[in-house]
Enzyme design. Sequence first.
Site, short mmCIF file in Angstrom:
data_model
loop_
_atom_site.label_atom_id
_atom_site.label_comp_id
_atom_site.label_asym_id
_atom_site.label_seq_id
_atom_site.Cartn_x
_atom_site.Cartn_y
_atom_site.Cartn_z
N ALA A 177 0.46 3.20 7.24
CA ALA A 177 0.74 4.57 7.65
C ALA A 177 -0.56 5.28 7.99
O ALA A 177 -0.56 6.41 8.45
CB ALA A 177 1.48 5.32 6.55
N ASN A 196 0.80 -1.20 0.00
CA ASN A 196 0.00 0.00 0.00
C ASN A 196 0.85 1.27 0.00
O ASN A 196 1.02 1.91 -1.03
CB ASN A 196 -0.96 -0.02 1.20
CG ASN A 196 -2.06 1.02 1.08
OD1 ASN A 196 -1.94 1.97 0.35
ND2 ASN A 196 -3.14 0.82 1.80
N ASP A 197 1.42 1.60 1.14
CA ASP A 197 2.15 2.86 1.23
C ASP A 197 3.32 2.94 0.26
O ASP A 197 3.65 4.02 -0.23
CB ASP A 197 2.64 3.08 2.67
CG ASP A 197 1.48 3.17 3.64
OD1 ASP A 197 0.44 3.72 3.26
OD2 ASP A 197 1.61 2.68 4.78
N VAL A 198 3.94 1.80 -0.04
CA VAL A 198 5.12 1.82 -0.90
C VAL A 198 4.77 2.06 -2.37
O VAL A 198 5.66 2.14 -3.20
CB VAL A 198 5.95 0.51 -0.78
CG1 VAL A 198 6.46 0.35 0.64
CG2 VAL A 198 5.16 -0.70 -1.21
N VAL A 199 3.46 2.14 -2.70
CA VAL A 199 3.05 2.46 -4.06
C VAL A 199 2.17 3.71 -4.10
O VAL A 199 1.49 3.96 -5.08
CB VAL A 199 2.31 1.28 -4.74
CG1 VAL A 199 3.25 0.09 -4.89
CG2 VAL A 199 1.07 0.88 -3.97
#
Lengths: 478, 90
Positions: free
Chosen positions: A445, A404-407
């Site tokens: 996050a 999620n957050d890494v994209v």
Amino acid sequence: MKQNLINIAYLVSGIMFIYGLKHLQSPATARKGNQLAAIGMLVAIVATLFFKELLTPVQMLLGVIIGAGIGVFLARKVEMTGMPELVAAFNGFGGVASALVAGAEIARLMAHNAADTGGNEFTAVSAITISLSILIGMITFTGSFVAFGKLSERISGNPISFIGMRLITIVFLLTAVGATIWMAMESGAFPGINEPILYGAIALAVAGAFLGVLLVIPIGGADMPVVVALLNSYSGLAAAATGFVLNNNALIISGALVGASGLILTNIMCVAMNRSLLNVLIGGFGGDSGGPEGGGTSTAGMTVNSTSPEDVAILLSYATKVIFVPGYGMAVAQAQHAVRELSEELAKKGVDVKFAVHPVAGRMPGHMNVLLAEANVPYDQLFEMDEINAEFDTTDVAVVIGANDVVNPAARHDKSSPIYGMPILNVDKAATSIVLKRSMRPGYAGIDNELFYNSNNQMLFGDAKASISAVTNEVKQL
Amino acid sequence: MLENLIVFILASIIGSEVISKVPAMLHTPLMSGSNAISGITIVGALIVAGMVGDVWAMWIGFAAVIVATINVVGGFLVTDRMLQMFKKKD
């Protein structure tokens, strides 16, 4: 003579550790490297058993056999998905071992027999090295087991903090410093029972135990890779401190190697999140259940495109190039085998399939690579962020599985976003992106993901493993 | 003491040089493998516990030997298990 032989043996094992680690620079030689390091350890242990005149060889051997039995059992039993918590647990054992050795050294010095002290006097320097060994060892011990609890979900992955926590931390730190000074003032006191040293050591152990807990409980699930790497470093430093206590180069060399390794990993993880170590340790960022929406672009009123396994199968089958982006969600759903099967089906149809792995995807450094390797995905299909990011422009479909957050493209442009500045995988640059997700719940996050609302993005809701299997079945029929 | 510090610093530098070249793909095995190396404390435990008649030192050391061995044996084995899974495309 014997001492020389021992020192040569320790030198040999130190060299084997270094070359063993060097072999880890390539997956082709890594296994040999690990074996080399293990043999190095055997050399050090055998040399100690043979050349030191052990008074209690039977007990010592028994200890080794018991420990080896437990170690073999744990190493064989663990599932690959349980690897983060097992690594944390082993780390904790290493830490407590260092603290115990320092404790045993105190007991040895106190044994009322001057000959036993080996002529070692208790100096201010010994007080400091013994204190460090106990303190770092105990922090590593309890910190690692709290991390173990969080990673295995025996305790909540949410950051835990309470009023006065920082104050308590400071009190324990001061206790540790005070105890060290108290012990140092007793220099020259041995041999014989010495109460300040005894109570000082106990106070240090207690302070270290609490500090370890306080270090890890405020850390949220997504920040675990940082703290696991940091504890890894501590276990090395604890061993090195014990080496200073015993004036033993084998411990100092190995401890320094591990300490350096852990610090490098910690730094890599922090850079990959664009956060400082201090910022991570203060904690409170990113729980397992996702918090309320933080800053970032308002997504109210925006809609997402939902898709079906049939449509995804068609899209993938007729693509030229597909990149899979795995995240922690893939580990939770145990979807790695299903993903490998899908990638093979696509490869049969002539699709160019690659995997893009973000440095902090998962719960420990390199977590995704281990899971995909377990599922028999060849490692030459796995790419690091910097290697593959330029390729998304020419990719037909990017499939995000539980990441999620890494994209989240907000990291690139939205200054109000908590993850602003974090390097991300450029999934949004692919012609089409597909995100597999259970629901619209925010990521770790706790912030909403812009990617989901892009016009060229499609959401495939449901359990990742079931979804991927459904897609694979459809692909087979095409 | 100074000698020990020199050894520590040199080993740290070598460690940094060697480990910074380990690819991200192998970070988990690197952690568990280096973790096993930190179990070198077992040597310290054997020395302390095995060399004195003192009962306390012996038993504390005995406990240290057990936990350090778990760390060493478990760490190397589980790393080996992981690394044997890393395969190239055939």
